[in-house]
Design a protein around this motif. Structure first.
Motif, short mmCIF file in Angstrom:
data_model
loop_
_atom_site.label_atom_id
_atom_site.label_comp_id
_atom_site.label_asym_id
_atom_site.label_seq_id
_atom_site.Cartn_x
_atom_site.Cartn_y
_atom_site.Cartn_z
N THR A 75 0.80 -1.23 -0.03
CA THR A 75 0.05 -0.05 0.01
C THR A 75 0.67 1.31 0.00
N GLN A 76 2.14 1.32 0.83
CA GLN A 76 2.94 2.41 0.43
C GLN A 76 2.37 3.69 1.39
N ILE A 77 1.44 3.41 2.13
CA ILE A 77 0.81 4.47 3.25
C ILE A 77 1.28 4.12 4.62
N VAL A 78 1.84 2.76 4.62
CA VAL A 78 2.32 2.73 6.09
C VAL A 78 3.64 3.16 6.47
N GLU A 79 3.74 4.00 7.58
CA GLU A 79 4.80 4.65 7.83
C GLU A 79 5.71 3.86 8.51
N PHE A 80 5.13 2.69 9.71
CA PHE A 80 5.75 1.83 10.32
C PHE A 80 4.80 0.85 10.82
N ILE A 81 5.29 -0.19 11.28
CA ILE A 81 4.63 -1.39 12.08
C ILE A 81 5.33 -1.24 13.40
N GLU A 82 4.72 -1.04 14.31
CA GLU A 82 5.05 -0.92 15.79
C GLU A 82 4.96 -2.04 16.71
N GLN A 83 6.04 -2.38 17.26
CA GLN A 83 6.14 -3.68 17.92
C GLN A 83 5.46 -4.93 17.71
N PRO A 84 5.85 -5.62 16.16
CA PRO A 84 4.90 -6.56 15.66
C PRO A 84 5.04 -7.61 16.68
#
Ligand code: OSB
Ligand code: MG
Length: 305
Positions: free
Chosen positions: A185-194
């Motif tokens: 999607t290119q919209i996700v800045e980051f995934i936090e603590q997966p």
């Protein structure tokens, strides 16, 4: 120099309980602190524990305040043990406030926390006004959550950024599935603590294998953990919850020395604690990233602070 010390515990109910992969959080308890020096100068701050992140509990913080004398010195504050990081923050930042610390304001943009699950799609007030959002994942079954995620992506304003926060609740397979969707999607800045803090090495691998960035949060709740993850090679994003990190002075030294990619974030402290954290955020948070302080009407009653 002696400081006269007063404290006032508080208890506030969330308007909407916070739903995460770790469960439901309904009541925020903390302690407001006030120090007054011999010339009458005052400094305020707050102890806002987050025991499910590994800080002391509210009861431990309260017991610590109760056993202190009404008059204390800087040495007492410097000697607060590592096991009480929210107390370290509260007392040291109250002293900084007394010394007249002032932060620059308005430089940092805000990230807005959306409600978990389908409720995110109904959060129009927030959806219309912001450019950076955070949404809790790992809160419901993954297939359903990814379907909502795709709707959410379409509902966000053009150019918006979205952070996904798993609170350590994904399996490795789920984390990979989310990173793949996020990369598309290119919209996700980051995934936090997966993943959980025990799975540090796996998160290091993930950060090398996907274009979507990973941010550590639960893994770096206190300064000691932060230093440890840095030593073990983490060069991704660090979520900094200053109110539970420990000594603000040591936090400052660490961030400046290692120039980490820091994103300061709230623990739902009151206005008083927030002031102290935002002073630090203005100095230390990456200016190109929004801070996790969007929304200040989390609680049912506004009891004056
Ligand atoms: O970081 C933010 O954007 C908002 C704050 C937030 O999400 C949070 C607030 C309290 C406790 C835990 C968390 C979290 O990041 O998991
Ligand atoms: Mg988080």
């Amino acid at each position: 120099m002696y400081y006269h010390f007063e404290f006032r515990p508080y208890r506030r109910r969330f308007r909407q309980p916070l739903k995460t992969s770790r469960g439901i959080w309904e009541i925020r308890e903390g302690i407001i602190l006030r120090l007054t020096d011999e010339t009458g100068r005052m400094g305020c701050s707050e102890i806002a524990p987050l025991p499910w992140f590994g800080s002391e509990t509210f009861a431990q913080a309260l017991a610590f305040c109760k056993q202190l004398k009404e008059k204390l010195t800087q040495a007492t504050i410097q000697a607060i043990p590592e096991g009480l990081p929210a107390c370290q923050f509260g007392f040291e930042s109250a002293l900084e406030d007394l010394f007249g610390a002032e932060g620059e304001r308005g430089r940092l943009s805000l990230s807005y926390l959306l409600p978990a699950g389908e409720d995110a799609l109904q959060a129009w007030e927030i959806l219309q006004s912001a450019t950076t959002f955070k949404w809790k994942i790992g809160a419901i079954a993954i297939a359903e959550e990814i379907t909502i995620f795709k709707k959410l992506v379409r509902a966000l304003p053009a150019g918006a950024k979205l952070r996904l926060d798993a609170n350590g609740g994904l399996s490795i397979e789920e984390a990979k599935a989310w990173l793949e969707v996020a990369d598309e999607t290119q919209i996700v800045e980051f995934i936090e603590q997966p993943l959980s803090p025990q799975e540090f090495d796996l998160m290091l691998d993930l950060s090398a294998n996907y274009s979507t960035a990973i941010a550590l949060d639960e893994s770096v709740a206190t300064l000691q953990q932060l230093e440890n993850c840095y030593q073990k090679g983490w060069r991704g994003i660090y979520i900094i919850k200053a109110a539970i990190a420990g000594s603000p002075q040591r936090l400052r030294q660490f961030c400046q020395q290692y120039k980490i990619d820091a994103v300061f974030s709230s623990v739902f402290e009151t206005k008083i604690g927030r002031e102290a954290v935002l002073r630090l955020a203005a100095e230390l948070s990456n200016p190109n990233r929004a801070i996790g302080f969007g929304i200040d009407h989390w609680f049912e009653e506004d009891d004056g602070f």
